[in-house]
Write an enzyme that holds these catalytic residues in place. Structure first.
Site, PDB file in Angstrom:
ATOM      1  N   CYS A 134       0.820  -1.208   0.000  1.00  0.00           N
ATOM      2  CA  CYS A 134       0.000   0.000   0.000  1.00  0.00           C
ATOM      3  C   CYS A 134       0.854   1.259   0.000  1.00  0.00           C
ATOM      4  O   CYS A 134       1.356   1.677   1.049  1.00  0.00           O
ATOM      5  CB  CYS A 134      -0.924  -0.018   1.214  1.00  0.00           C
ATOM      6  SG  CYS A 134      -1.882   1.489   1.370  1.00  0.00           S
ATOM      7  N   CYS A 137      -0.437   4.098   2.237  1.00  0.00           N
ATOM      8  CA  CYS A 137      -0.217   3.915   3.673  1.00  0.00           C
ATOM      9  C   CYS A 137       1.251   4.150   4.035  1.00  0.00           C
ATOM     10  O   CYS A 137       1.547   4.732   5.069  1.00  0.00           O
ATOM     11  CB  CYS A 137      -0.560   2.494   4.107  1.00  0.00           C
ATOM     12  SG  CYS A 137      -2.062   1.848   3.400  1.00  0.00           S
ATOM     13  N   ASP A 138       2.160   3.657   3.201  1.00  0.00           N
ATOM     14  CA  ASP A 138       3.553   3.549   3.623  1.00  0.00           C
ATOM     15  C   ASP A 138       4.540   4.424   2.853  1.00  0.00           C
ATOM     16  O   ASP A 138       5.708   4.498   3.230  1.00  0.00           O
ATOM     17  CB  ASP A 138       3.997   2.081   3.504  1.00  0.00           C
ATOM     18  CG  ASP A 138       3.149   1.167   4.372  1.00  0.00           C
ATOM     19  OD1 ASP A 138       2.680   1.631   5.432  1.00  0.00           O
ATOM     20  OD2 ASP A 138       2.933   0.008   3.993  1.00  0.00           O
TER      21      ASP A 138
END
Ligand code: NAP
Length: 318
Positions: A134, A137-138
């Site tokens: 992701c 997200c990261d």
């Protein structure tokens, strides 16, 4: 005592929440077992530019918050946990969340699909420590670092483009010499000076101890091994449907997608059970198509419940 409902919806992506909206507005008072990771795949997306009604685009999580609010406004009830087990052979159907048992006369499956992994031991060992599925997200953790994205579809290209906001360089590692991604996405990737390509290559090992230091690659044409120094690996090679819960109960195709045997309908192999979204769609897999089939599932569930009630009342009167 089980909680008895007209309708239970399992899943809370665009399909589940659209089904919840329509069912709630039809006074079915649906319970949505939304999962621990509620909201579906759009929670892992950044800008959504192709959902109609948002000419400037909208962030995936923001869109899903709006979906949920809208369904909640009409009385949909949410259970923030995973369904552990279902029994679709009994009537009413059963769905369990821990010790809580829900019984419902109709059920909508909208459990979506999940990111596919390469299946390497080193990949799972370093998941969350440099390996990610992701970018939204990261990506932030990879500021000023070189990273790789594996895959050649729209997901891989979208992630790579997003990651150029953070990384010094993003290398797309693809097992063939041409991308599967749509032309517009390809053009954007080719025009981005931070994106490089490693064609005809597969990742054989993610090297690192507690963090990613490099990737061991193999050329799919020459069989030559190589090593590439990166500090992150984003795996973007497609998705698998989340249908484990329904194995042995609902019919599925060879890839695990739910079968919908009646053309133009969301009816599954069991009467009273309907499916919407990616769980039964290996072709389109878009938020808008998921919302569309979620709507269909709710309308078909409502009609099915009405017909069932009518049949039962007629039988009781004779
Ligand atoms: P996809 O189109 O199935 O592409 C998967 C990619 O990963 C392919 O390039 C495939 O290689 C590669 N791959 C699969 N298994 C692999 C393995 N074990 N090792 C190495 N590479 C592997 O999946 P997707 O990119 O997630 O897209 C899914 C659907 O969502 C598509 O319809 C796409 O258009 C849509 N989507 C749209 C957007 C957007 O419009 N913004 C964004 C994301 C996704 P091969 O090409 O060799 O098969």
């Amino acid at each position: 005592m089980p909680e008895e409902r007209e309708l239970v919806i399992v899943g809370s992506g665009p399909a589940g929440l659209t089904a919840a909206l329509y069912a709630a507005r039809a006074n079915l008072e649906p319970v949505v077992i939304e999962g621990l990771e509620a909201g579906g795949q759009l929670m892992l997306t950044s800008d959504v530019e192709n959902y109609p009604g948002f000419p400037d685009g909208i962030l995936g999580p923001e869109l899903m918050t709006k979906f949920r609010e809208q369904a909640g406004r009409f009385g949909a009830e949410f259970v923030t946990a995973d369904a552990d087990r279902v029994d679709l052979f009994s009537s009413p159907f059963g769905a369990w969340v821990g010790e809580t048992e829900y019984r419902s006369h109709a059920l909508i499956v909208a459990t979506g699909a999940s990111a596919r992994m390469l299946g390497l031991e080193s990949e799972s060992a370093l998941l969350g420590h440099g390996v990610s599925t992701c970018a939204t997200c990261d990506g932030f953790f990879f500021r000023e670092k070189p990273i790789a994205v594996v895959g050649g579809g729209d997901s891989a290209v979208e992630e790579a483009i997003f990651l150029t906001k953070f990384a010094t360089k993003v290398t797309i590692v693809h097992r063939r010499d041409e991308l599967r991604a749509s032309k517009i996405m390809q053009e954007r990737a080719f025009a981005n000076s931070k994106i490089e390509f490693r064609w005809n290559s597969v990742v054989e090992e993610v090297v690192g101890n507690g963090r990613v230091d490099s990737l061991k690659l193999r050329d799919t044409v020459t069989d030559a091994p190589s090593e590439m120094a990166v500090q992150g690996l984003f795996v973007a090679i497609g998705h698998d449907p989340n249908t484990k819960l329904f194995e042995g109960q609902l019919e599925m195709d060879e890839n695990g997608y739910l079968s919908l045997p009646h053309a133009g309908s969301t009816r599954t192999s069991i009467e009273g059970v309907f499916a919407g979204g990616d769980v039964a769609d290996a072709v389109f897999r878009q938020a808008i198509t998921a919302a569309g089939t979620g709507c269909m599932a709710a309308m078909e569930a409502e009609r099915w419940l009405e017909a069932k009630k009518h049949a039962e009342a007629t039988a009781a009167a004779t």
